[in-house]
Design an enzyme around this catalytic site. Sequence first.
Site, PDB file in Angstrom:
ATOM      1  N   LYS A 135     -52.388  45.373  -2.887  1.00 29.16           N
ATOM      2  CA  LYS A 135     -52.007  46.404  -1.959  1.00 29.16           C
ATOM      3  C   LYS A 135     -52.210  47.585  -2.796  1.00 29.16           C
ATOM      4  O   LYS A 135     -51.254  47.953  -3.674  1.00 29.16           O
ATOM      5  CB  LYS A 135     -50.514  46.361  -1.523  1.00 29.16           C
ATOM      6  CG  LYS A 135     -50.350  47.464  -0.313  1.00 29.16           C
ATOM      7  CD  LYS A 135     -49.123  47.810  -0.198  1.00 29.16           C
ATOM      8  CE  LYS A 135     -48.734  48.893  -1.283  1.00 29.16           C
ATOM      9  NZ  LYS A 135     -49.271  50.093  -1.058  1.00 29.16           N
ATOM     10  N   GLY A 195     -46.637  52.183 -10.637  1.00 27.10           N
ATOM     11  CA  GLY A 195     -46.160  53.272 -10.057  1.00 27.10           C
ATOM     12  C   GLY A 195     -45.212  54.005 -10.559  1.00 27.10           C
ATOM     13  O   GLY A 195     -44.682  53.923 -11.924  1.00 27.10           O
ATOM     14  N   SER A 196     -44.466  54.772  -9.855  1.00 27.62           N
ATOM     15  CA  SER A 196     -43.467  55.817 -10.214  1.00 27.62           C
ATOM     16  C   SER A 196     -42.199  54.924 -10.703  1.00 27.62           C
ATOM     17  O   SER A 196     -41.896  53.784 -10.152  1.00 27.62           O
ATOM     18  CB  SER A 196     -43.128  56.708  -9.302  1.00 27.62           C
ATOM     19  OG  SER A 196     -42.521  56.260  -8.193  1.00 27.62           O
ATOM     20  N   THR A 197     -41.514  55.404 -11.537  1.00 21.67           N
ATOM     21  CA  THR A 197     -40.194  55.007 -11.840  1.00 21.67           C
ATOM     22  C   THR A 197     -39.067  54.619 -10.518  1.00 21.67           C
ATOM     23  O   THR A 197     -38.577  53.700 -10.505  1.00 21.67           O
ATOM     24  CB  THR A 197     -39.714  55.745 -12.964  1.00 21.67           C
ATOM     25  OG1 THR A 197     -40.216  55.548 -14.176  1.00 21.67           O
ATOM     26  CG2 THR A 197     -38.070  55.140 -13.441  1.00 21.67           C
ATOM     27  N   THR A 209     -40.055  54.350  -7.539  1.00 20.47           N
ATOM     28  CA  THR A 209     -40.575  53.214  -6.513  1.00 20.47           C
ATOM     29  C   THR A 209     -40.292  51.853  -7.314  1.00 20.47           C
ATOM     30  O   THR A 209     -39.821  50.775  -6.784  1.00 20.47           O
ATOM     31  CB  THR A 209     -41.938  53.372  -6.290  1.00 20.47           C
ATOM     32  OG1 THR A 209     -42.083  54.627  -5.561  1.00 20.47           O
ATOM     33  CG2 THR A 209     -42.383  52.254  -5.343  1.00 20.47           C
ATOM     34  N   GLY A 210     -40.308  51.841  -8.734  1.00 20.99           N
ATOM     35  CA  GLY A 210     -40.209  50.702  -9.705  1.00 20.99           C
ATOM     36  C   GLY A 210     -38.859  50.223  -9.474  1.00 20.99           C
ATOM     37  O   GLY A 210     -38.660  48.849  -9.481  1.00 20.99           O
ATOM     38  N   GLU A 219     -44.865  48.699 -14.415  1.00 14.99           N
ATOM     39  CA  GLU A 219     -45.319  49.425 -15.462  1.00 14.99           C
ATOM     40  C   GLU A 219     -45.135  50.977 -14.718  1.00 14.99           C
ATOM     41  O   GLU A 219     -45.826  51.243 -13.665  1.00 14.99           O
ATOM     42  CB  GLU A 219     -46.991  49.374 -15.232  1.00 14.99           C
ATOM     43  CG  GLU A 219     -47.369  47.960 -16.047  1.00 14.99           C
ATOM     44  CD  GLU A 219     -47.360  48.117 -17.385  1.00 14.99           C
ATOM     45  OE1 GLU A 219     -46.790  49.064 -18.171  1.00 14.99           O
ATOM     46  OE2 GLU A 219     -47.398  47.025 -18.379  1.00 14.99           O
ATOM     47  N   CYS A 251     -50.755  57.917 -16.459  1.00 16.04           N
ATOM     48  CA  CYS A 251     -49.549  57.388 -17.153  1.00 16.04           C
ATOM     49  C   CYS A 251     -49.162  57.671 -18.310  1.00 16.04           C
ATOM     50  O   CYS A 251     -48.234  58.151 -19.023  1.00 16.04           O
ATOM     51  CB  CYS A 251     -48.788  55.937 -16.597  1.00 16.04           C
ATOM     52  SG  CYS A 251     -50.145  54.737 -17.320  1.00 16.04           S
ATOM     53  N   GLU A 307     -42.112  63.984 -15.618  1.00 18.30           N
ATOM     54  CA  GLU A 307     -43.253  63.556 -15.677  1.00 18.30           C
ATOM     55  C   GLU A 307     -44.289  64.444 -14.826  1.00 18.30           C
ATOM     56  O   GLU A 307     -43.920  64.493 -13.464  1.00 18.30           O
ATOM     57  CB  GLU A 307     -43.641  62.286 -15.190  1.00 18.30           C
ATOM     58  CG  GLU A 307     -45.080  61.627 -15.283  1.00 18.30           C
ATOM     59  CD  GLU A 307     -45.284  60.222 -14.683  1.00 18.30           C
ATOM     60  OE1 GLU A 307     -44.482  60.230 -13.597  1.00 18.30           O
ATOM     61  OE2 GLU A 307     -45.978  59.424 -15.199  1.00 18.30           O
TER      62      GLU A 307
HETATM   63  P1  NAD Z   1     -45.511  55.330  -6.134  1.00 19.55           P
HETATM   64  O1  NAD Z   1     -44.419  54.874  -6.969  1.00 19.55           O
HETATM   65  O2  NAD Z   1     -45.648  56.487  -5.298  1.00 19.55           O
HETATM   66  O3  NAD Z   1     -46.447  54.444  -5.650  1.00 19.55           O
HETATM   67  C1  NAD Z   1     -47.161  53.257  -6.295  1.00 19.55           C
HETATM   68  C2  NAD Z   1     -47.329  52.018  -5.296  1.00 19.55           C
HETATM   69  O4  NAD Z   1     -46.231  51.557  -4.832  1.00 19.55           O
HETATM   70  C3  NAD Z   1     -48.252  52.665  -3.993  1.00 19.55           C
HETATM   71  O5  NAD Z   1     -49.269  51.453  -3.736  1.00 19.55           O
HETATM   72  C4  NAD Z   1     -47.149  52.790  -2.830  1.00 19.55           C
HETATM   73  O6  NAD Z   1     -47.748  52.533  -1.606  1.00 19.55           O
HETATM   74  C5  NAD Z   1     -46.181  51.649  -3.181  1.00 19.55           C
HETATM   75  N1  NAD Z   1     -44.983  51.755  -2.561  1.00 19.55           N
HETATM   76  C6  NAD Z   1     -44.213  52.897  -2.277  1.00 19.55           C
HETATM   77  N2  NAD Z   1     -43.048  52.480  -1.619  1.00 19.55           N
HETATM   78  C7  NAD Z   1     -43.049  51.047  -2.072  1.00 19.55           C
HETATM   79  C8  NAD Z   1     -41.707  50.122  -2.061  1.00 19.55           C
HETATM   80  N3  NAD Z   1     -40.653  50.477  -1.551  1.00 19.55           N
HETATM   81  N4  NAD Z   1     -41.882  48.756  -2.434  1.00 19.55           N
HETATM   82  C9  NAD Z   1     -43.162  48.443  -3.037  1.00 19.55           C
HETATM   83  N5  NAD Z   1     -44.142  49.393  -3.220  1.00 19.55           N
HETATM   84  C10 NAD Z   1     -44.135  50.583  -2.650  1.00 19.55           C
HETATM   85  O7  NAD Z   1     -46.689  55.929  -7.296  1.00 19.55           O
HETATM   86  P2  NAD Z   1     -47.815  56.836  -7.275  1.00 19.55           P
HETATM   87  O8  NAD Z   1     -47.671  58.163  -6.867  1.00 19.55           O
HETATM   88  O9  NAD Z   1     -48.935  56.379  -6.541  1.00 19.55           O
HETATM   89  O10 NAD Z   1     -48.557  56.927  -8.870  1.00 19.55           O
HETATM   90  C11 NAD Z   1     -48.127  57.668  -9.721  1.00 19.55           C
HETATM   91  C12 NAD Z   1     -47.122  57.087 -10.776  1.00 19.55           C
HETATM   92  O11 NAD Z   1     -47.389  55.815 -11.263  1.00 19.55           O
HETATM   93  C13 NAD Z   1     -46.556  57.993 -11.965  1.00 19.55           C
HETATM   94  O12 NAD Z   1     -45.163  57.944 -12.164  1.00 19.55           O
HETATM   95  C14 NAD Z   1     -47.280  57.152 -12.971  1.00 19.55           C
HETATM   96  O13 NAD Z   1     -46.924  57.571 -14.234  1.00 19.55           O
HETATM   97  C15 NAD Z   1     -47.289  55.967 -12.749  1.00 19.55           C
HETATM   98  N6  NAD Z   1     -48.251  54.847 -13.332  1.00 19.55           N
HETATM   99  C16 NAD Z   1     -47.749  54.072 -14.261  1.00 19.55           C
HETATM  100  C17 NAD Z   1     -48.798  53.286 -14.979  1.00 19.55           C
HETATM  101  C18 NAD Z   1     -48.203  52.476 -15.991  1.00 19.55           C
HETATM  102  O14 NAD Z   1     -49.049  51.576 -16.285  1.00 19.55           O
HETATM  103  N7  NAD Z   1     -47.280  52.380 -16.730  1.00 19.55           N
HETATM  104  C19 NAD Z   1     -50.093  53.609 -14.845  1.00 19.55           C
HETATM  105  C20 NAD Z   1     -50.389  54.562 -13.808  1.00 19.55           C
HETATM  106  C21 NAD Z   1     -49.333  55.120 -13.024  1.00 19.55           C
END
Ligand code: NAD
Length: 479
Positions: free
Chosen positions: A172, A223-225, A227-228, A245, A279, A376
């Site tokens: 997704k 994704g973001s911390t 959401t992680g 990640e 990231c 960040e």
């Molecule tokens: P985000 O956390 O907003 O979204 C990431 C993904 O999670 C999207 O597909 C989103 O639709 C999905 N999502 C949203 N809510 C969710 C939930 N409750 N459960 C499961 N999935 C959900 O992040 P973003 O704004 O898309 O990306 C930017 C962030 O990603 C930055 O913080 C960046 O540092 C991080 N990032 C990390 C790495 C790494 O490898 N460490 C790489 C790239 C980006």
Amino acid sequence: MSVAPDYPRTLTIDGAAVETAERFEVIDPSTGRPFASAPSVSPVQLDSAVRAADAAYRTWRRDEPARQKALLAAADAVDAAAGDLAAILVTEQGKPLRDARAETYAVSLWLRYYAGLELAPEVVRDDEKGYAEVHRKPIGVVAAITPWNFPLTLGMWKIAPALRAGNTVVIKPSPYTPLATLALGEVLRTVLPPGVLNVVTGPDPLGASLTTHPLVRKISFTGSTATGKKVAAAAADDLKRVTLELGGNDPAVVLPGANIADIAAPLFWSGFINNGQTCLAIKRVYVHESQYDELVDALASIANGVKVDQGLVEGVQLGPINNKPQYERVSGLVEDAIAAGANVAAGGSRYDRDGYFFRPTILSGLSDGVRIVDEEQFGPVLPVLTYRDVDDAVVRANDTMYGLTASVWSDDPEHAAEVAGEIDAGQVTVNAHGSAITPDLPFGGHKHSGIGVENGPWGLLGFTEIQVIAGPSRRRAPD
Ligand code: NAD
């Protein structure tokens, strides 16, 4: 709204193209206007995607040579479609075409790397007392969730090792960049058995629905911390395996006496890679006070010369910020920094045009404790900070809950390597930043930057469970 015919329209479920009743708009960040739409998967369709992956898992897990062959065929198919995939990426993500091509190149590179990686059992004991070997078994259905900055590369960091290990995948992408991954699904459904790779798209709540599906056994999330943490909580309830990640606030420490003329350009581009929406981009620079002005001037001069435009424009180096909330956030962080006393050495404002274009920005005169330094930024803004004592710079580099990547810059690489070892991050590089992103090296964050790693054999093992097979000695008694 008109939908351009060349953009992918369908989900991939059980090897087939699937239309949906609902669709959502996809915005071109270079105009700020919708240019296409993407399918919004229904709960029933999502369930069928996970069930298809679960059904495919039963046979896919058994035939290792077939999996290796399929990954190579997938790499060839991606190479053949690379031009189309890159063009979609430019329009929905905003990055220059050259960078989009680099992303498609990484996709097939990762597929080939994992196709060739062996996953042999390890014999731990083989003596007269008995025989014991450690096997790595696949886990089952993997939910792969990706952000909007590198949808294809980061998707393949999950798909390739997950499939190689014998799992099946439901991926997704972010709703800001759904199209490239949908197109990848269209390409790969021609070469992979049905159900092995399923692609679903929809607005944000889809992520939570996918992570809580009972047939999903592993979540691989980038994704973001913030959401992680939600993903980790969702995984805990069902004890799903999880790799996270997450975000970073990656420092670069320039040691006293470094050759500023030599390092300014690589330092700059390590901060502004993908318009800072990376990231592992440098998010803050610490430089000795004796070289502060020289480095700020050098970075500002590079920033002022960067060509910022739509990704297909000849010679473009940086595109727009990907989406409106991020554009607002970056603008707000810069305003906050200026209010806190920052000097704007370069940039500092939006372009007066449609789309989410922001000037490459170098900020000086700040100290820690200001949001642009502590948070960040994930955009085209780099704060440059001064220090007197290297130990102090290291303490400040580490004074964050993040720990993704870092770098140390010096004319004395040995000393730099010693300092690098003091920084708490998953990858710390000398005289380069982010240079250890290759298929064979592990990538992952310390502290709030993640759990587990991707890439290399270590990334592959993250898609496996350990199984010990032990029994009586297999040695034949001497005649
Ligand atoms: P985000 O956390 O907003 O979204 C990431 C993904 O999670 C999207 O597909 C989103 O639709 C999905 N999502 C949203 N809510 C969710 C939930 N409750 N459960 C499961 N999935 C959900 O992040 P973003 O704004 O898309 O990306 C930017 C962030 O990603 C930055 O913080 C960046 O540092 C991080 N990032 C990390 C790495 C790494 O490898 N460490 C790489 C790239 C980006």
